[in-house]
Write a protein that holds these residues in place. Structure first.
Motif, PDB file in Angstrom:
ATOM      1  N   ALA A  23       0.830  -1.235  -0.042  1.00  0.00           N
ATOM      2  CA  ALA A  23       0.104   0.239   0.133  1.00  0.00           C
ATOM      3  C   ALA A  23       0.955   1.156   0.003  1.00  0.00           C
ATOM      4  CB  ALA A  23      -1.002  -0.006   1.287  1.00  0.00           C
ATOM      5  N   ARG A  28       0.426   2.617  -6.242  1.00  0.00           N
ATOM      6  CA  ARG A  28      -0.570   1.568  -5.842  1.00  0.00           C
ATOM      7  C   ARG A  28      -1.440   1.997  -4.806  1.00  0.00           C
ATOM      8  NH1 ARG A  28       4.482  -1.882  -5.949  1.00  0.00           N
ATOM      9  NH2 ARG A  28       5.019  -1.303  -3.980  1.00  0.00           N
ATOM     10  N   PHE A  29      -1.041   3.084  -3.952  1.00  0.00           N
ATOM     11  CA  PHE A  29      -2.091   3.944  -3.149  1.00  0.00           C
ATOM     12  C   PHE A  29      -3.090   4.420  -3.808  1.00  0.00           C
ATOM     13  CE2 PHE A  29      -3.839   6.399   0.119  1.00  0.00           C
ATOM     14  CZ  PHE A  29      -4.047   5.377   1.099  1.00  0.00           C
ATOM     15  N   GLN A  33      -7.027   3.902  -3.677  1.00  0.00           N
ATOM     16  CA  GLN A  33      -8.056   4.934  -3.730  1.00  0.00           C
ATOM     17  C   GLN A  33      -9.160   4.938  -4.861  1.00  0.00           C
ATOM     18  OE1 GLN A  33      -5.186   8.300  -3.852  1.00  0.00           O
ATOM     19  NE2 GLN A  33      -6.109   8.958  -1.693  1.00  0.00           N
ATOM     20  N   VAL A  88      -8.354  -0.721   4.284  1.00  0.00           N
ATOM     21  CA  VAL A  88      -7.650   0.367   3.370  1.00  0.00           C
ATOM     22  C   VAL A  88      -8.037   1.701   3.939  1.00  0.00           C
ATOM     23  CG1 VAL A  88      -7.663   1.401   1.042  1.00  0.00           C
ATOM     24  CG2 VAL A  88      -7.390  -1.008   1.489  1.00  0.00           C
ATOM     25  N   ALA A  92      -5.495   4.661   5.245  1.00  0.00           N
ATOM     26  CA  ALA A  92      -5.435   6.190   4.692  1.00  0.00           C
ATOM     27  C   ALA A  92      -5.500   7.281   5.780  1.00  0.00           C
ATOM     28  CB  ALA A  92      -6.393   6.300   3.691  1.00  0.00           C
TER      29      ALA A  92
END
Length: 109
Positions: A23, A28-29, A33, A88, A92
């Protein structure tokens, strides 16, 4: 989802580090999202993220899938699995909280 601090601190670090490493890459993040709101076809994901090549996108998706953060429910479509949506979002939120505080700005509500 509840985990005591003691249990978290005793958890084997390998699997935790694999998820965080997957992540933690900016591209990749961004994929996470984009997918946390729902499944997307690969072409839509490629256009939205403007990655240089489909090969890069597939490489990142493979890494995310290996960490259990992304799955392919049907050919050419990817999503964050239902069991991983909250984690996830929690990643964040935790990252935003730490980043905002390290910038000297107060954390947003």
């Amino acid at each position: 989802m509840t985990r005591s601090p003691g249990r978290l601190l005793r958890h084997p670090v390998g699997p935790l580090a694999a998820v965080l490493a997957a992540a933690g890459h900016p591209a990749r993040f961004e994929i996470l999202q984009a997918l946390v709101a729902g499944p997307k076809p690969i072409a839509e994901l490629q256009a939205e993220l403007a990655l240089a090549s489909p090969g890069q996108l597939y490489h990142h998706l493979k890494t995310l899938a290996s960490a259990g953060l992304v799955e392919q429910p049907e050919r050419g479509v990817y999503r964050v699995p239902p069991h991983a949506i909250f984690p996830v979002l929690a990643l964040a939120s935790a990252a935003a909280d730490v980043a905002e505080r390290s910038d000297g700005r107060p954390a947003s509500p």
